[in-house]
Design a protein around this motif. Structure first.
Motif, PDB file in Angstrom:
ATOM      1  N   GLN A  53     -11.887  -2.284 -12.775  1.00 47.54           N
ATOM      2  CA  GLN A  53     -11.079  -2.582 -11.602  1.00 47.54           C
ATOM      3  C   GLN A  53     -11.944  -3.065 -10.443  1.00 47.54           C
ATOM      4  O   GLN A  53     -11.512  -3.016  -9.297  1.00 47.54           O
ATOM      5  N   LYS A  56     -10.451  -5.838  -8.123  1.00 47.17           N
ATOM      6  CA  LYS A  56      -9.312  -5.359  -7.340  1.00 47.17           C
ATOM      7  C   LYS A  56      -9.767  -4.420  -6.228  1.00 47.17           C
ATOM      8  O   LYS A  56      -9.226  -4.454  -5.118  1.00 47.17           O
ATOM      9  N   LYS A  59     -11.332  -6.523  -3.370  1.00 47.05           N
ATOM     10  CA  LYS A  59     -10.316  -7.246  -2.598  1.00 47.05           C
ATOM     11  C   LYS A  59      -9.483  -6.296  -1.757  1.00 47.05           C
ATOM     12  O   LYS A  59      -9.173  -6.592  -0.596  1.00 47.05           O
ATOM     13  N   ASP A  60      -9.121  -5.158  -2.332  1.00 50.70           N
ATOM     14  CA  ASP A  60      -8.305  -4.189  -1.597  1.00 50.70           C
ATOM     15  C   ASP A  60      -9.062  -3.646  -0.390  1.00 50.70           C
ATOM     16  O   ASP A  60      -8.529  -3.592   0.722  1.00 50.70           O
ATOM     17  N   ILE A 221      -1.045  -5.411  -1.676  1.00 52.78           N
ATOM     18  CA  ILE A 221      -0.753  -5.027  -3.058  1.00 52.78           C
ATOM     19  C   ILE A 221      -0.387  -6.258  -3.883  1.00 52.78           C
ATOM     20  O   ILE A 221      -0.783  -6.395  -5.054  1.00 52.78           O
ATOM     21  N   HIS A 222       0.360  -7.178  -3.281  1.00 52.06           N
ATOM     22  CA  HIS A 222       0.793  -8.375  -4.004  1.00 52.06           C
ATOM     23  C   HIS A 222      -0.403  -9.219  -4.460  1.00 52.06           C
ATOM     24  O   HIS A 222      -0.484  -9.620  -5.628  1.00 52.06           O
ATOM     25  N   VAL A 224      -3.676  -8.414  -4.530  1.00 52.71           N
ATOM     26  CA  VAL A 224      -4.683  -7.701  -5.306  1.00 52.71           C
ATOM     27  C   VAL A 224      -4.259  -7.580  -6.764  1.00 52.71           C
ATOM     28  O   VAL A 224      -5.071  -7.758  -7.685  1.00 52.71           O
ATOM     29  N   HIS A 225      -2.978  -7.283  -6.985  1.00 57.78           N
ATOM     30  CA  HIS A 225      -2.487  -7.067  -8.348  1.00 57.78           C
ATOM     31  C   HIS A 225      -1.796  -8.298  -8.937  1.00 57.78           C
ATOM     32  O   HIS A 225      -1.258  -8.230 -10.045  1.00 57.78           O
ATOM     33  N   GLY A 226      -1.803  -9.408  -8.216  1.00 59.12           N
ATOM     34  CA  GLY A 226      -1.272 -10.641  -8.763  1.00 59.12           C
ATOM     35  C   GLY A 226       0.240 -10.723  -8.808  1.00 59.12           C
ATOM     36  O   GLY A 226       0.804 -11.479  -9.614  1.00 59.12           O
ATOM     37  N   PHE A 227       0.929  -9.964  -7.952  1.00 60.21           N
ATOM     38  CA  PHE A 227       2.388 -10.039  -7.906  1.00 60.21           C
ATOM     39  C   PHE A 227       2.811 -11.350  -7.231  1.00 60.21           C
ATOM     40  O   PHE A 227       2.112 -11.853  -6.351  1.00 60.21           O
TER      41      PHE A 227
END
Length: 262
Positions: A53, A56, A59-60, A221-222, A224-227
């Motif tokens: 991770q 992620k 970036k977070d 969140i979008h 970082v997690h690719g949403f």
């Protein structure tokens, strides 16, 4: 009337430039910026200890550093810029010239906006250097989240200017931090309101959620997690911010016009 417009623009530009130059030499902001940049770099090592991770985590943490340091700068400048003019008594020199008070306030806000833009750009460069070193590419999907972070900082700066237009730096900072925290937890506050049996608390809790929600500016969140991010996820908060900032600045101007500098 046409001849008066360039003078107003010149006043805005001069005050904004002076505000930017003063902030650029502020040691507190330099120390805070160095600390935030160090955290972004340190996030690289934090990512190494996580299980698959690392990108992620970096970036977070990086986006969180941009947001938190930007909020610090927005509040610090917002509550101190006008007060510093009063403390040094330079406000008397300014108002004695053919310049309106609203030009002073809007010029100060414009200068703070430029400082915040410079801060966000600088911290974004740090983040991209770290992520590019780690991934070997530039992840442009982070830009929508960074853009909304900047817009949120403009709101925080407007709140700080609003309180500083009639109050002391301590109280202005206290109230600004309080409103920022409330704006970030309005979703939880609204949920509590829905569950509450007290109709008055339910009315205020759900009402605050409807009219004042800073959580909409957090796309961390979008990205970082690719949403997926839709147009309304970005442009609705931007339009909301434009109305809120305009409203706060108008109130600030009204209060600043009535303030007694004696």
């Amino acid at each position: 009337m046409m001849s008066g417009r360039p003078k107003h623009l010149q006043h805005f530009g001069t005050i904004a430039l002076n505000t930017f130059l003063e902030a650029r030499h502020n040691k507190v902001l330099h120390i805070g910026g160095g600390f935030a940049a160090a955290l972004i770099i340190f996030s690289l090592f934090m990512g190494e200890v996580s299980l698959f991770q690392n990108d992620k985590v970096v970036k977070d943490v990086g986006l969180a550093c941009i947001s938190l340091f930007g909020v610090f700068v927005a509040i610090f400048l917002g509550v101190n810029t006008l007060y510093r003019e009063l403390e040094r008594r330079t406000i008397y020199t300014i108002v004695s010239k053919p310049i309106d008070r609203y030009e002073i306030l809007l010029g100060k806000y414009l200068g703070m906006a430029i400082v915040l833009l410079a801060v966000v750009v600088m911290m974004t460069i740090y983040l991209y250097l770290v992520t590019a070193f780690m991934e070997g590419r530039v992840d442009f999907s982070l830009l929508p989240a960074i853009g909304l972070i900047f817009v949120e900082l403009l709101i925080v700066a407007a709140i700080a200017v609003f309180f500083s237009s009639f109050s002391t730096p301590f109280l202005s900072g206290f109230f600004t931090v309080g409103l920022f925290v409330i704006g970030r937890v309005t979703n939880a506050l609204g949920e509590f309101g829905q569950r509450s049996k007290d109709p008055l608390f339910k009315f205020f809790a759900t009402g605050i959620q409807r009219v004042y929600d800073l959580k909409a500016f957090d796309l961390r969140i979008h990205v970082v997690h690719g949403f997926p991010i839709y147009r309304e996820d970005f442009w609705y908060p931007v339009l909301y911010a434009a109305f809120l900032i305009a409203f706060l600045l108008v109130l600030s101007i009204v209060l600043f016009q009535r303030r007694d500098f004696k």
